[in-house]
Every structure is written in C-alpha cells, then in structure tokens.
Motif scaffolding. Structure first.
Motif, PDB file in Angstrom:
ATOM      1  N   GLY A 531       2.227  -8.634   3.327  1.00  0.00           N
ATOM      2  CA  GLY A 531       1.734  -7.387   2.732  1.00  0.00           C
ATOM      3  C   GLY A 531       0.288  -7.107   3.084  1.00  0.00           C
ATOM      4  O   GLY A 531      -0.429  -7.940   3.619  1.00  0.00           O
ATOM      5  N   TYR A 532      -0.123  -5.919   2.745  1.00  0.00           N
ATOM      6  CA  TYR A 532      -1.472  -5.457   3.085  1.00  0.00           C
ATOM      7  C   TYR A 532      -2.153  -4.977   1.822  1.00  0.00           C
ATOM      8  O   TYR A 532      -1.679  -4.057   1.169  1.00  0.00           O
ATOM      9  N   LYS A 533      -3.258  -5.599   1.467  1.00  0.00           N
ATOM     10  CA  LYS A 533      -3.851  -5.317   0.167  1.00  0.00           C
ATOM     11  C   LYS A 533      -4.429  -3.921   0.063  1.00  0.00           C
ATOM     12  O   LYS A 533      -4.594  -3.397  -1.024  1.00  0.00           O
ATOM     13  N   ALA A 534      -4.720  -3.309   1.213  1.00  0.00           N
ATOM     14  CA  ALA A 534      -5.236  -1.947   1.141  1.00  0.00           C
ATOM     15  C   ALA A 534      -4.179  -0.984   0.628  1.00  0.00           C
ATOM     16  O   ALA A 534      -4.499   0.073   0.107  1.00  0.00           O
ATOM     17  N   ILE A 535      -2.898  -1.363   0.773  1.00  0.00           N
ATOM     18  CA  ILE A 535      -1.836  -0.511   0.246  1.00  0.00           C
ATOM     19  C   ILE A 535      -1.923  -0.451  -1.277  1.00  0.00           C
ATOM     20  O   ILE A 535      -1.582   0.536  -1.907  1.00  0.00           O
ATOM     21  N   TYR A 536      -2.393  -1.534  -1.887  1.00  0.00           N
ATOM     22  CA  TYR A 536      -2.539  -1.533  -3.341  1.00  0.00           C
ATOM     23  C   TYR A 536      -3.768  -0.723  -3.752  1.00  0.00           C
ATOM     24  O   TYR A 536      -3.854  -0.236  -4.868  1.00  0.00           O
ATOM     25  N   ARG A 537      -4.730  -0.594  -2.845  1.00  0.00           N
ATOM     26  CA  ARG A 537      -5.931   0.203  -3.105  1.00  0.00           C
ATOM     27  C   ARG A 537      -6.098   1.183  -1.955  1.00  0.00           C
ATOM     28  O   ARG A 537      -6.837   0.943  -1.013  1.00  0.00           O
ATOM     29  N   CYS A 538      -5.350   2.264  -2.047  1.00  0.00           N
ATOM     30  CA  CYS A 538      -5.323   3.198  -0.915  1.00  0.00           C
ATOM     31  C   CYS A 538      -6.657   3.876  -0.674  1.00  0.00           C
ATOM     32  O   CYS A 538      -6.835   4.521   0.364  1.00  0.00           O
ATOM     33  N   ASP A 539      -7.576   3.708  -1.617  1.00  0.00           N
ATOM     34  CA  ASP A 539      -8.887   4.308  -1.386  1.00  0.00           C
ATOM     35  C   ASP A 539      -9.609   3.599  -0.245  1.00  0.00           C
ATOM     36  O   ASP A 539     -10.597   4.110   0.291  1.00  0.00           O
ATOM     37  N   LEU A 540      -9.127   2.408   0.160  1.00  0.00           N
ATOM     38  CA  LEU A 540      -9.717   1.718   1.301  1.00  0.00           C
ATOM     39  C   LEU A 540      -9.300   2.366   2.614  1.00  0.00           C
ATOM     40  O   LEU A 540      -9.955   2.184   3.639  1.00  0.00           O
ATOM     41  N   LEU A 541      -8.189   3.082   2.591  1.00  0.00           N
ATOM     42  CA  LEU A 541      -7.760   3.795   3.785  1.00  0.00           C
ATOM     43  C   LEU A 541      -8.324   5.209   3.742  1.00  0.00           C
ATOM     44  O   LEU A 541      -8.422   5.811   2.672  1.00  0.00           O
ATOM     45  N   PRO A 542      -8.678   5.751   4.882  1.00  0.00           N
ATOM     46  CA  PRO A 542      -9.289   7.088   4.893  1.00  0.00           C
ATOM     47  C   PRO A 542      -8.295   8.164   4.469  1.00  0.00           C
ATOM     48  O   PRO A 542      -7.112   8.106   4.822  1.00  0.00           O
ATOM     49  N   SER A 543      -8.794   9.145   3.759  1.00  0.00           N
ATOM     50  CA  SER A 543      -7.926  10.234   3.303  1.00  0.00           C
ATOM     51  C   SER A 543      -7.430  11.078   4.468  1.00  0.00           C
ATOM     52  O   SER A 543      -6.470  11.838   4.322  1.00  0.00           O
ATOM     53  N   VAL A 544      -8.091  10.948   5.632  1.00  0.00           N
ATOM     54  CA  VAL A 544      -7.672  11.729   6.808  1.00  0.00           C
ATOM     55  C   VAL A 544      -6.609  11.008   7.627  1.00  0.00           C
ATOM     56  O   VAL A 544      -6.295  11.423   8.743  1.00  0.00           O
ATOM     57  N   ALA A 545      -6.033   9.930   7.089  1.00  0.00           N
ATOM     58  CA  ALA A 545      -4.976   9.201   7.804  1.00  0.00           C
ATOM     59  C   ALA A 545      -3.855  10.161   8.187  1.00  0.00           C
ATOM     60  O   ALA A 545      -3.425  10.992   7.391  1.00  0.00           O
ATOM     61  N   ARG A 546      -3.376  10.028   9.424  1.00  0.00           N
ATOM     62  CA  ARG A 546      -2.323  10.915   9.905  1.00  0.00           C
ATOM     63  C   ARG A 546      -0.957  10.238   9.974  1.00  0.00           C
ATOM     64  O   ARG A 546       0.070  10.912   9.923  1.00  0.00           O
TER      65      ARG A 546
END
Length: 878
Positions: A531-546
């Motif tokens: 798993g990927y912990k950023a999935i639990y905290r999506c604020d770590l991924l940019p809102s401009v993700a495509r």
C-alpha cells in the motif's frame, strides 16, 4: 518531452472546450480563446523545432521548463473554472458562467503573453548566436540529447555477445551467398542489445564470405548521420582490398566526389557492404544510390532497431532477431562465467537458470549480469541475492544497459515519448490489452489528430504500431489477422522507463514505502502490495493529479471521500482483480473531468454516473450477478467503450425519466460494448449505438425472467459492426439473428440444439474473415455443405468442443481459408480430404481431437508433400 506533452494536453483541452461548451464561447470569449490557441500552437512549434537543433542543451532545457509551466498552469485554470461552472459554483462569485470563464482566462492570457515574449526572446538568442553546426541536415530524425549521443562504449557492448546466434548466422550467410544475381539487400532488425551488430560482424568475418566477396565494406551510421564520414569509412575499407591509394587528397574532395569515388571503386568486383545501425529511411535514401548493381551477386547487409526501416529497404524476408529462450540464455551465462567447457557447480544450476530467465532472453542483459556474477562469490546465497536484486543491478550500469536503450528513446519523435513512458505505469511482466492501452492514451491527452481524417483510436493505433516497429513495445498476443491483442515491455526497457519518469517527473511510480515529494507529478501508479500511505492522506498528492492507477489490494481501507481532492482527475483505474467497493463511491460522480473509469463494486452503478459528461471509457465489474446500467447512461454522449463483467442489462433509451429532461439522448460515439444482455438487444438500443464496431452479447438462463431467446434480433442497422461474439448458454437458433453485412469476425459460443444448416447460412456474410464455433451441441452431428455454400472471404475457422462427427465439404466451400483449428473435436472422423486443394491453406491445427481426425490431417499433409506442396503445415497437440 514534458513541455510537448503539456502543450498537446492544453491544445486538446482548449479544443474540447470549444466543442463541448459552445454556449460559453460567446462575445469576448471567442477572442480570448483564440489567443490561447495561437500561443499554445506557437509553443508547440518551438518545442518541435528545438528538437531538430543543436543549441545549448541547458538553454533548451530551461526553455522547455518555462513552456511546460506555462501550459500546465493555463490548463489547470481552464479545467478548474469549468469544474466550478459545472458544480454551479459561479453564483459564489456573483457572475454568470461565461463571465467567470472570461474573467479567469483573461488573467491567464495576460500571464501567457508575458511568458510568450520571454520565450520569443530566448528563441531569438538562439538564432542570432553563432553556432558552427546548429541545425542538422535531416528533418530531425537523428537528433538526440547530448547526454545520450552515441558513446563508443555503447557501440562495442554487443560485440561481447557471441553465443546463441548460430542459427541466425547460418540464415544470414545463406542469404548473402544465394544464387540471385541482382544486388540484394538483407536486413537484420531487433531491439537494442539483442545482438544485431554482433551477428553482422560474425557474418562479415565468416570464412565463406571472405572468399565469396572481392571487397567487404563496413560502415556504421548511428543516430547522428554524417554523409561525409560514412563515405570516408567506405573508402577506408575499400583501400584495404585494392592497390589504389584512394585516401590520397580525399580531404580536398567534396561529398559528391567522394560518393563518385566509392561507386567507381565498387564497379566490377563482387562486394559486401554492411550498413550498421541505421535509424532513418531518409538516411537509407541518401545512401542507396552509392552502391552500384552490376548483376554480380553483390550484397548489402543492413542492421536497424526499427522494423519499418528494414521493411523500407527490402520488404522481402526481413530477418528479425528474437530473444533467446531459457536454454540458450543459460548457456550464454555459463559460457561467460565458466568458459566453453561449462564446468558450473551443480548447486548453482537452479538459481542460475532463474537469473538467466529474469534476463528475458536479451543477450546484453545476460552479458552485464554475467559480469556482475564474476565479481561475487560462487555461492548459493550470493547468487540468490543477485536474482532478488537483478533490476537494481541493471540500473547501476546505466552506460552498459540503460544507455543502449536510451538511444532508442531519445530518437523518438516527441509525440511518441509520453506513450512509451506511460508503459512504466504497469507492473513488471504486465500484459495490457491493446484496446485498454489505447483508451488510456486518449484519456490522458497523449493523442492529437490535427488535420487528420482518422479517429483518435486510429491515430493511437498508429502510435502503438510505430513503437512496436521501433522494438520499444513488445507484442504479447496477436489475432489471426495480425491485429495486436495485448502488449508489454521487456524488463530492461521498463527499468529505463522508471529511471526516465523519475528524472523527468513525468509520473510517480511507487517503488518504496517512503513517500517522496510529489507536488510536480500529475500521473501516479501505485504497484506495491503493502500500500501507499499517501492514499490515506490524499493531501500529499497534488490536487492537479490527472491519472491514478491502483494495482495493490488496499483500496477498501482508503478514505473514499478523499478523491474529491482531485477535481481535475482524468483517469481512475483500479486494476486489482479481487478488490471491490461495497457500494459505488458517489464522490467519483463529482469528478467532472474524468475520462476513464475502471472500478469494481458489489452493486450497480448509480444514475448519478451520468454526471460524468466527459467519460469516454467505463470498465465496470460487479462481484455477483448481472449488472443493470442506469437509464441516464444514454445521456453520456462521449462514451466510446463500455466493458461490463458478465451480462449487463441496458434499458431502452425511450423512458420518460430521460425524455422529460429535454436532452438529446444516445451514445453515438460508442465503438465497443461488451456483455450486453440478450434482453437488451432491441431495435431501440441498437439505433442509439449506430457506430458500435465490437459487440459481445451474453445470455444466461438465470439472467432475467421473461427473456425470449428465440425472438428475432435485427442487427442490420449496426452497419459499422466488425466483430461480434455471442455467448448464449441455451437452445438457440442462429437464424434468429440478422447479422449486418459489415461483420468480419464472429464467435458463437454455448448454443445447444442448433443445426449445422444454421451455420451454413453464414455464407451470406460477404466480409466474414474469421469464424469461431465453441461449446456447441448440434441436433445432428453432420455438416453437409452444398456446392453453392461458399464462405468467400473466410480465412480463419475454429471449432472447439463441438459434437461434429461427419463433415462433408470441398475446397470450393472455403476458397480463401488460411488456417483451420480444431480443439476437443473428439467425435470428428475426418477432415474433408479435399481441403488439401485449398491453395491459400497454410496450417491445420488439432488439439485433443479424435485419432481419426489426426490421421486424416496427416494424410492431407502427406498428399500435398507428394505433389511438391510444402506450404501446408499440420500441427497436432502442440
């Protein structure tokens, strides 16, 4: 490449804005949008032109970063504004939707004009500064970045690969010495590191060829073609075979004089010219005229990574090198480590074969790994460590492995690079279906067709074929007619992909538990099972993700509402086979820009899925039972592909709940619809999917009550339909289906109590090329064809698990048949003996059929061999 991708994506977004929201493009917005389009097209031209130049690489990189940032920012503003309008948020600003769009884009235009002026100044600097050799003579096909230009180390790496090529060498030597008097061109093609140069060198130095040819010439082209340098290489080789001192005063001769000298020197003697590592058809055109043809059995041997170059030089019998099998891979590894006597420790054989297998048959990889193994202790533990970390070992030798493949990548035109790099988003050894890959490329915004009559899918298919021709993507499965069903990537190429996407920040591919900074990436692929912990905290991924690809099985633990963070998301694909949402996440229906959705749920998709106006591909799998699609799906006019697991019920579009909306309904862009229930096969449904090309119809007796299996189903209105598969597990009459004459491929599976006479009626389909009949139980076990029953266009015929016992037919019934496949036909007593007379027939394959059927196949083959026909091949239980 990143700048080009950003600009193309922006152009697509602006064009889609024009097409999908004409009501917003009014008044001042017309001029504003035109200004944005003009600037984006200017940026595109700049990026493409810099690729053809030899300007300072650092300045080019800085220029492209500026263009990428400008294009990405503009696209974000446009798509976010559209999202706000669609969410009806414009009232928050107290203005109309058109005014909100104009206000936001006007500020973008001002900022973009400033950036454009800066770019123009930089370009002006390039053109006014003095460079001795700024622009290449060719159209750019031979330009690569400074960091990846031909390296002398790379040119000699393949020379170390000397085993496993004996069969290839025998073929090449025979081709070069055959009796044809005309000048013949023999081509060798294959991916980087497979041993093309080594094979050519072995042929060049072969004793038989030394005596056969009077003059042997070796010239190396590489990516940076210099005509003068090639001519000097040729003259240098010629001088070794003649008494004439042709090197005298060559430095004062121009290129035409040198070319004339080469041509005159080759006039008369029988010569062999090896043209090694050629990349472009244009380069071949400039060289071909130098070599004269005096009907004395002279030969040209050409090596290339690009299949299209080989086919261009000579389309007849190109020699394509294949990857080594496990046996040859292991032998090559042993020869390099233990010498030709192969005295390897027995305890290392099992793990050694595992290591050889992981090299996937590429000699270059085996050579590098052998070099690494030679430096570690010859113990089971050490070799197990190598097997476990083989990918890391390859990555630690960039000059030896990745650098060789990097030449192929850097030679790519800009429009192919994002498509190639996107393959890194799939796990190791993953086979991706062609249709899925093409729809992903379209959804990602990688495909554009300015001035082309082709559809986006057709352009994407051309891109895929180009990458395959360049030996950068591998074909994993093919249809009988040569169409590509699935493709993948060699592990070494995938390692290069992962290195490149990390370097360019094109995509984040999960490779470690530690979450890095990912603010600049827009494409994400999560592949690790932990798993990927950023999935639990999506604020770590940019809102401009495509785009987000999810492969591991952790999705059910994800906080679903976090997906609302990705307002500009285009692709959401859940690939894990056993991961299902309890219910459809409604937050997904608010992702207005979503174009590709692949998801698994326990229930049916909700009516609100119709709010995804931009959705092009829907792949939906339900855990149990059939799927019922909502009535409002008919409002999704941009849908191209609908793939549903098992059978799905598609309600008629003529329902009041839709008509009252006063909206135009129908799905005119749908080209693929998989697993449509027999119940949904009505005139109303078919008339609203007029452009469907590929259709699967499925029926199960437990599907829905009230189905009438033998009612007439008229598909004649589907004039674009090319491929149809019917999976119907009940008594059923083929004649109840009215097929369109456009049909090329037909599969009938699961029917009971049908008659073979029904199958004979299919001769009425003039374009039918492929027919498969599977798991059928006929009322009678005899298929008797009359003289007038002619499958005129049929090339491929397959019977699998059918109760056919007597088959009475002649060669006239199947005049163009190329391949006959019989599986599990255990009652069949004989293949019609007259089939040997079918001139086009290439093969007969039998798998677990009756002994009598096998004997008749062998008899047909023997009769044809006795008459001198060795073209027909029979394969039994292969």
């Amino acid at each position: 490449m990143e700048a080009y991708t950003a600009v193309i994506s922006l152009l697509q977004t602006l064009e889609q804005l024009q097409q999908s929201h004409p009501d917003l493009i009014q008044g001042k917005m017309v001029k504003t949008l035109k200004s944005l389009l003009v600037t984006a097209e200017y940026f595109q031209n700049v990026v493409e032109e810099t690729r053809k130049s030899r300007f300072d690489p650092e300045k080019i990189k800085s220029l492209e970063e500026k263009i990428k940032a400008s294009a990405s920012y503009t696209e974000d503003v446009v798509e976010l504004t559209i999202y706000q309008i669609m969410e009806d948020l414009s009232w928050t600003f107290g203005i109309t939707p058109t005014s909100l769009l104009h206000k936001n884009l006007l500020s973008v235009v001002e900022k973009l004009d400033t950036q454009k002026n800066e770019v123009m100044e930089i370009v002006s600097e390039f053109t006014t500064n003095t460079y001795d050799d700024q622009i290449l003579e060719s159209d750019g096909d031979s330009l690569i970045s400074t960091s990846s230009r031909s390296n002398p180390k790379l040119q000699h790496l393949e020379d170390d690969i000397v085993h496993g090529l004996d069969d290839d060498l025998e073929i090449i030597v025979e081709r070069l010495t055959e009796q044809l008097s005309d000048l013949d061109i023999v081509t060798i093609s294959g991916m980087g590191g497979i041993g093309k140069t080594t094979l050519a060198r072995k042929a060049y130095d072969h004793l038989k060829l030394r005596y056969h040819f009077d003059i042997r010439v070796w010239i190396t082209i590489s990516q940076e073609f210099g005509r003068r340098n090639v001519l000097l290489q040729a003259l240098h080789c010629i001088s070794k075979h003649t008494n004439i001192d042709i090197k005298k005063d060559y430095d004062v001769k121009d290129d035409n004089e040198l070319a004339d000298l080469v041509q005159k020197s080759l006039k008369g003697p029988r010569y062999l010219v090896v043209v090694d590592d050629i990349w472009s058809t244009d380069v071949w055109d400039s060289l071909r005229g130098i070599f004269p043809d005096y009907n004395n059995r002279s030969r040209i041997l050409l090596t290339t990574r690009e299949t299209k170059v080989a086919m261009y030089a000579n389309p007849i019998s190109p020699h394509e090198m294949n990857l080594l099998n496990l046996e040859k891979s292991w032998k090559l590894l042993c020869d390099k480590l233990f010498g030709p006597n192969d005295c390897h420790p027995p305890e290392l054989e099992e793990i050694g074969k595992k290591i050889a297998g992981k090299c996937q048959g590429l000699p270059l990889t085996i050579s590098v790994i052998a070099g690494h193994l030679s430096k570690v202790s010859r113990t089971l533990g050490s070799w197990m460590d190598v097997a476990r970390t083989l990918g890391e070992i390859i990555s630690s030798h960039p000059d030896k492995c990745l650098g060789v493949l990097g030449l192929s990548y850097h030679h790519l035109p800009n429009h192919l690079k994002p498509c190639f790099l996107s393959m890194g988003g799939f796990p190791e050894d993953y086979q991706v279906e062609t249709w899925r890959l093409i729809q992903l490329w379209i959804a990602e915004g990688f495909i554009r067709r300015p001035g082309s009559d082709k559809s986006l899918s057709e352009v994407a298919e051309d891109y895929l074929e180009d990458l395959i021709s360049r030996n950068l993507i591998m074909v994993r499965k093919k249809r009988f007619n040569g169409e590509i069903k699935a493709c993948g990537m060699h592990d070494l190429l995938r390692e290069f992909c992962l290195t490149e996407v990390e370097l360019t920040k094109f995509m984040y591919v999960e490779t470690a538990k530690i979450v890095p900074t990912v603010s600049s990436q827009r494409h994400f692929s999560f592949q690790k099972n932990y798993g990927y912990k950023a999935i639990y905290r999506c604020d770590l991924l940019p809102s401009v993700a495509r785009s987000i690809y999810i492969f591991p099985n952790f999705l059910l633990r994800v906080y679903i509402e976090a997906f609302s963070h990705f307002k500009l998301l285009r692709v959401l694909a859940v690939f894990h086979e056993y991961e299902y949402f309890r219910s459809f996440p409604l937050v997904i229906t608010r992702l207005f820009h979503l174009r590709f959705l692949q998801i698994r749920c326990y229930d049916n998709p909700p009516a609100s899925i119709a709010e995804l106006h931009n959705l092009q591909t829907l792949i939906y799998e339900r855990e149990y039972g059939y799927t019922t699609l909502p009535e409002k799906i008919w409002m999704m006019k941009n849908l191209r592909c609908i793939h549903i697991r098992e059978a799905c019920y598609l309600p008629s579009p003529g329902r009041k709940s839709i008509l009252n909306k006063h909206l135009v309904i129908g799905m005119p862009n749908v080209e693929e619809l998989y697993n449509l229930s027999l119940t949904s096969c009505t005139n109303e449904v078919f008339s609203n999917i007029p452009n469907v090309k590929r259709l699967i119809i499925q029926y199960k007796t437990s599907f829905r009550t009230g189905d009438r299996a033998n009612r007439l189903i008229d598909m004649s209105s589907l004039t674009k339909l090319e491929a149809l598969k019917c999976v119907i597990n009940l008594s059923w009459c083929v004649r109840t289906l009215s097929f369109p004459t456009s049909l090329k491929r037909l599969t009938l599976a699961g029917c009971h109590n049908f008659t073979w006479k029904d199958i004979s009626t299919l001769v009425m389909l003039p374009n039918l090329e492929e027919l498969k009949v599977k798991n059928h139980t006929a009322i009678r076990n005899v298929w008797r064809l009359n003289d007038e029953d002619k499958f005129q266009s049929l090339e491929f015929l397959l019977f699998c698990n059918v109760n056919l016992e007597h088959w009475e037919a002649s060669s006239d019934n199947f005049p163009n048949l190329k391949r006959l496949v019989l599986k599990e036909c255990k009652k069949l007593k004989e293949i019609p003996i007259d089939f040997g007379e079918i001139c086009s027939l290439e093969s007969i394959e039998l798998h677990n059929c009756s002994t009598l059927a096998e004997e008749s196949a062998r008899k047909i083959e023997q009769e044809q061999e006795d008459m001198g026909n060795n073209c027909l091949k029979v394969y039994i239980n292969i």
